[in-house]
Design an enzyme around this catalytic site. Structure first.
Site, PDB file in Angstrom:
ATOM      1  CE  LYS A  43       7.997  18.205  36.092  1.00  0.00           C
ATOM      2  NZ  LYS A  43       7.215  19.126  35.249  1.00  0.00           N
ATOM      3  CE  LYS A 167      14.013  28.878  23.809  1.00  0.00           C
ATOM      4  NZ  LYS A 167      13.978  29.139  25.272  1.00  0.00           N
TER       5      LYS A 167
END
Length: 329
Positions: A43, A167
């Site tokens: 990453k 969410k």
């Protein structure tokens, strides 16, 4: 923008975040990006390999399950893009579930923005799954989907229930901070595809073209989204990134927006795949017409001057080309 303008991007190695960081660096911004761990070489390498990263990208550790970690990355920034979201619950943490962690995360990040005295705007990457047109009693769908729709949390969902609830709860929380010392923009993105700078096809793109990939579990995810949303909202990664930058660079923009170019039945997605890639055979059991006619009613972002550049044909075609390049088709 002048190079002195600093922006923070949380969840920096994710699909949308990494693409956004690439474009921000290209536009001359200085970027603070967070990763859960700076010891993750793949990453870190993805972000450090971007053009101008050596001079204008600084990496910080930041984990939603320890949201106070984000304050150093936010310090001194003019804008914050909050994209990181908990996908898997950490047992034994201070939170009961991903919804509680996501809500706590947006609270701490929003308050860090206010305390910084430098952040002008917080742009939250929401999900269109928080804007289902389902009626509250689950009896059917509203005629139109737009920014007034909120997913009813009294209903149960077959797949991704924790994600949908987290969410939805997080977006409801973050929009409360609009006008409380900072401006807030919430961008509810549809299923995103088109391209990637990662070495693998993103989960959203894989679901979008699951019929072309002949992937049963991914297709179940597509149909589950269709059941939640009545149809499938889709967007190209390039348009999603430009919507984020547009929301940042235009000071008069704040509030909740849905981001999607098209609103299609899964059978219409299959038709586009067949039209542009006749070499791909879709199994008959992956073509199911729901006959639903809910309309897409969101034009808020466009009414403020934003223009989508990629239509449904582009999104499907580019996603399949990307998947072929990466060996998934």
């Amino acid at each position: 923008m002048e190079k002195s303008v600093k922006v923070c991007v949380t969840g920096g190695a994710g699909y949308i975040a990494s693409f956004l960081i690439k474009h921000l660096l290209e536009r001359g911004y200085t970027v603070h990006a967070t990763l859960r761990s700076l010891s993750d070489a793949s990453k870190v390498g993805l972000l450090k390999g971007l053009s101008d990263a050596e001079t204008r990208l600084k990496l910080f550790e930041g984990d939603i399950y320890n949201p106070a970690e984000f304050a150093p990355a936010i310090h001194g920034c003019d804008f914050v893009f909050h994209i990181a979201t908990p996908l898997q619950h950490y047992q034994g943490s201070q939170y009961k579930n991903t919804s509680e962690a996501a809500v706590s995360g947006v609270k701490v990040i929003a308050e860090s923005c206010i305390k910084s005295n430098t952040v002008k705007k917080l742009i939250y990457t929401a999900s269109v799954t928080a804007a289902s047109p389902l009626k509250d009693d689950g009896s059917g769908y509203k005629d139109v989907i737009d920014e007034s729709c909120w997913t009813p949390l009294n209903l149960s969902f077959e797949m991704h229930s924790d994600y949908i609830k987290s969410k939805t709860c997080a977006e409801r929380e973050v929009v409360k901070y609009n006008g409380r010392g900072i401006e807030v923009v919430s961008l509810g993105c549809g299923l995103v595809g088109g391209d990637t700078i990662q070495s693998l096809v993103s989960s959203s793109m894989a679901v979008l073209i699951s019929q072309a990939m002949n992937a049963t579990n991914l297709y179940r995810g597509l149909r589950s989204l269709e059941e939640l949303m009545s149809k499938v909202p889709i967007a190209h990664i390039q348009d999603v990134i430009q919507a984020h930058i547009f929301s940042m660079e235009n000071p008069h923009i704040n509030g909740r927006f849905l981001v999607a170019t098209a609103f299609l039945k899964s059978t219409e997605i299959a038709s586009l795949i067949h039209k542009y890639h006749p070499d791909i055979t879709i199994p008959p059991h992956m073509i199911e017409d729901t006959k639903r006619e809910t309309k897409w009613g969101s034009r808020k972002l466009e009414d403020l001057g934003f223009h989508y550049k990629f239509d449904a044909h582009n999104i499907i075609h580019d996603s399949i080309v990307c998947a072929k390049r990466l060996g998934d088709i």
